[in-house]
Design an enzyme around this catalytic site. Structure first.
Site, PDB file in Angstrom:
ATOM      1  N   HIS A 189       2.448   3.414  -8.856  1.00  0.00           N
ATOM      2  CA  HIS A 189       2.263   1.988  -9.193  1.00  0.00           C
ATOM      3  C   HIS A 189       3.452   1.489 -10.003  1.00  0.00           C
ATOM      4  CE1 HIS A 189      -1.673   2.300  -7.527  1.00  0.00           C
ATOM      5  NE2 HIS A 189      -2.228   2.960  -8.535  1.00  0.00           N
ATOM      6  N   LEU A 212      10.506 -20.719  -4.031  1.00  0.00           N
ATOM      7  CA  LEU A 212       9.413 -19.882  -3.518  1.00  0.00           C
ATOM      8  C   LEU A 212       8.169 -19.954  -4.407  1.00  0.00           C
ATOM      9  CD1 LEU A 212       8.806 -17.413  -1.472  1.00  0.00           C
ATOM     10  CD2 LEU A 212       9.288 -15.983  -3.461  1.00  0.00           C
ATOM     11  N   ASP A 229       0.830  -1.205   0.000  1.00  0.00           N
ATOM     12  CA  ASP A 229       0.000   0.000   0.000  1.00  0.00           C
ATOM     13  C   ASP A 229       0.867   1.260   0.000  1.00  0.00           C
ATOM     14  OD1 ASP A 229      -2.376   1.384  -0.031  1.00  0.00           O
ATOM     15  OD2 ASP A 229      -2.723   1.236   2.129  1.00  0.00           O
ATOM     16  N   GLY A 230       0.305   2.346  -0.514  1.00  0.00           N
ATOM     17  CA  GLY A 230       0.971   3.639  -0.431  1.00  0.00           C
ATOM     18  C   GLY A 230       1.547   4.138  -1.747  1.00  0.00           C
TER      19      GLY A 230
HETATM   20  C1  IPE Z   1      -1.561   0.307  -3.385  1.00  0.00           C
HETATM   21  O1  IPE Z   1      -1.358   1.683  -3.427  1.00  0.00           O
HETATM   22  C2  IPE Z   1      -1.783  -0.289  -4.754  1.00  0.00           C
HETATM   23  C3  IPE Z   1      -3.143  -0.801  -4.970  1.00  0.00           C
HETATM   24  C4  IPE Z   1      -4.115  -0.766  -4.116  1.00  0.00           C
HETATM   25  C5  IPE Z   1      -3.401  -1.393  -6.263  1.00  0.00           C
HETATM   26  P1  IPE Z   1      -2.560   2.705  -3.415  1.00  0.00           P
HETATM   27  O2  IPE Z   1      -2.942   3.024  -4.815  1.00  0.00           O
HETATM   28  O3  IPE Z   1      -3.667   2.211  -2.563  1.00  0.00           O
HETATM   29  O4  IPE Z   1      -1.852   3.972  -2.748  1.00  0.00           O
HETATM   30  P2  IPE Z   1      -2.454   4.932  -1.651  1.00  0.00           P
HETATM   31  O5  IPE Z   1      -2.968   4.093  -0.539  1.00  0.00           O
HETATM   32  O6  IPE Z   1      -3.541   5.710  -2.317  1.00  0.00           O
HETATM   33  O7  IPE Z   1      -1.303   5.787  -1.242  1.00  0.00           O
HETATM   34  C1  IPE Z   2      -5.452  -2.728  -0.231  1.00  0.00           C
HETATM   35  O1  IPE Z   2      -5.103  -1.401  -0.393  1.00  0.00           O
HETATM   36  C2  IPE Z   2      -5.450  -3.455  -1.545  1.00  0.00           C
HETATM   37  C3  IPE Z   2      -4.156  -3.667  -2.161  1.00  0.00           C
HETATM   38  C4  IPE Z   2      -3.008  -3.348  -1.630  1.00  0.00           C
HETATM   39  C5  IPE Z   2      -4.189  -4.299  -3.448  1.00  0.00           C
HETATM   40  P1  IPE Z   2      -6.203  -0.247  -0.607  1.00  0.00           P
HETATM   41  O2  IPE Z   2      -5.475   1.018  -0.726  1.00  0.00           O
HETATM   42  O3  IPE Z   2      -7.101  -0.623  -1.721  1.00  0.00           O
HETATM   43  O4  IPE Z   2      -7.014  -0.359   0.749  1.00  0.00           O
HETATM   44  P2  IPE Z   2      -7.844   0.740   1.536  1.00  0.00           P
HETATM   45  O5  IPE Z   2      -8.862   1.307   0.590  1.00  0.00           O
HETATM   46  O6  IPE Z   2      -6.868   1.771   1.995  1.00  0.00           O
HETATM   47  O7  IPE Z   2      -8.448   0.002   2.694  1.00  0.00           O
HETATM   48 MG    MG Z   3      -4.081   2.404  -0.594  1.00  0.00          MG
END
Ligand code: IPE
Ligand code: IPE
Ligand code: MG
Length: 271
Positions: A65, A159, A47-48
């Site tokens: 991404h 793995l 995430d992030g």
């Molecule tokens: C995680 O990063 C990637 C996916 C969920 C596909 P985010 O796109 O959720 O990034 P933030 O949380 O908005 O920073």
């Molecule tokens: C979780 O991240 C899904 C993935 C990392 C693929 P999100 O960014 O979608 O989750 P929320 O919306 O913060 O809970």
């Molecule tokens: Mg996210």
């Protein structure tokens, strides 16, 4: 069966193989990891990416991404070198279909490119690719690349990389119950046979076992519908590091933290 030359057995010898490529910090962390207490299955909520892009002043979340792919590559390689059995990466949730179409398209294109370009790297590292989720929701083109890469890596014995795609923990349980009920209706199993163990056999990849360690990047303290059944006794590790910044040292720190935990599974520790 002979062990592939590419497979690095767990234990101190893995250090020999990677030492030269590591930074001082990574080497020092790796040295204190106890090879006898490694998690067998690690799961990561990556995430992030969006916040990383914003932090860098990019106007487009997609830049995050794209940058996240390097983290995936590094972590897959590092987990393989450690001799872990499985790595489950949350790449796209059932809820992520709610994102703007442009972002979904970009994510699917990145996924296709990753699947296509990573075959050699996966094979060199003896990694077998599998996927979990409502895969039929993915486009034909994505599915074709996915099947191709799964096939091309199917005989690797190191793995197992499990990509969670169009994945939801609740959806997985619903899908399992559907298959289970179908088997009851066809008298393949009896109502009395249903147990936690039996239900778990109907999940997407029961052979991988429950994750020992679940890592979430970017500091969010939630599960976001990931592996709901399997994380009953999984150890959680949340880091504020954003996924595109996540590197070997971060993985090693998570494993070291895990190794300091006492897993009781509801029991008590003997005196
Ligand atoms: C995680 O990063 C990637 C996916 C969920 C596909 P985010 O796109 O959720 O990034 P933030 O949380 O908005 O920073
Ligand atoms: C979780 O991240 C899904 C993935 C990392 C693929 P999100 O960014 O979608 O989750 P929320 O919306 O913060 O809970
Ligand atoms: Mg996210």
């Amino acid at each position: 069966m002979t062990q592939s030359n590419n497979q690095i057995a767990p234990g101190r010898c893995f250090l020999e193989k990677v030492r030269d490529r590591l930074t001082d910090e990574e080497r020092q962390l790796l040295l204190v990891i106890d090879p006898a207490k490694l998690p067998q299955h690690v799961a990561i909520i990556m995430d992030g990416n969006g916040r990383w892009a914003k932090q860098r002043g990019y106007l487009d979340r997609i830049r995050g991404h794209e940058a996240g792919i390097d983290s995936v590559r590094t972590v897959v390689r590092a987990c393989g070198e450690l001799g872990l059995r499985a790595l489950t990466l949350y790449a796209f949730s059932v809820e992520n279909w709610k994102r703007p179409q442009r972002e979904i398209d970009a994510l699917m294109n990145l996924l296709k490119r990753f699947l296509r370009e990573e075959i050699n790297e996966l094979n060199e590292n003896n990694v077998r690719l599998v996927a979990s989720g409502r895969l039929h929701d993915l486009g034909e083109d994505v599915l074709a690349e996915l099947h191709q890469t799964m096939q091309a890596t199917a005989s690797n014995s190191g793995l197992v990389l499990n990509l969670a795609l169009s994945y939801g923990g609740r959806a997985e349980i619903v899908d399992a119950v559907r298959k289970l009920v179908a088997d009851v209706l066809e008298s393949k199993i009896r109502l009395d046979d249903i147990s936690e163990h039996l239900l778990s056999r109907y999940l997407y990849h029961p052979e991988l076992g429950d994750p020992d360690l679940l890592i979430r990047t970017s500091g969010e303290m939630r599960v976001s519908n990931f592996l709901l059944w399997q994380i009953a006794y999984t150890e959680f590790y949340v880091t504020s590091v954003l996924w595109p910044d996540f590197r070997r040292a971060d993985l090693y720190r998570a494993i070291l933290d895990y190794q300091r935990r006492e897993r009781r599974f509801g029991g008590v520790t003997e005196a």
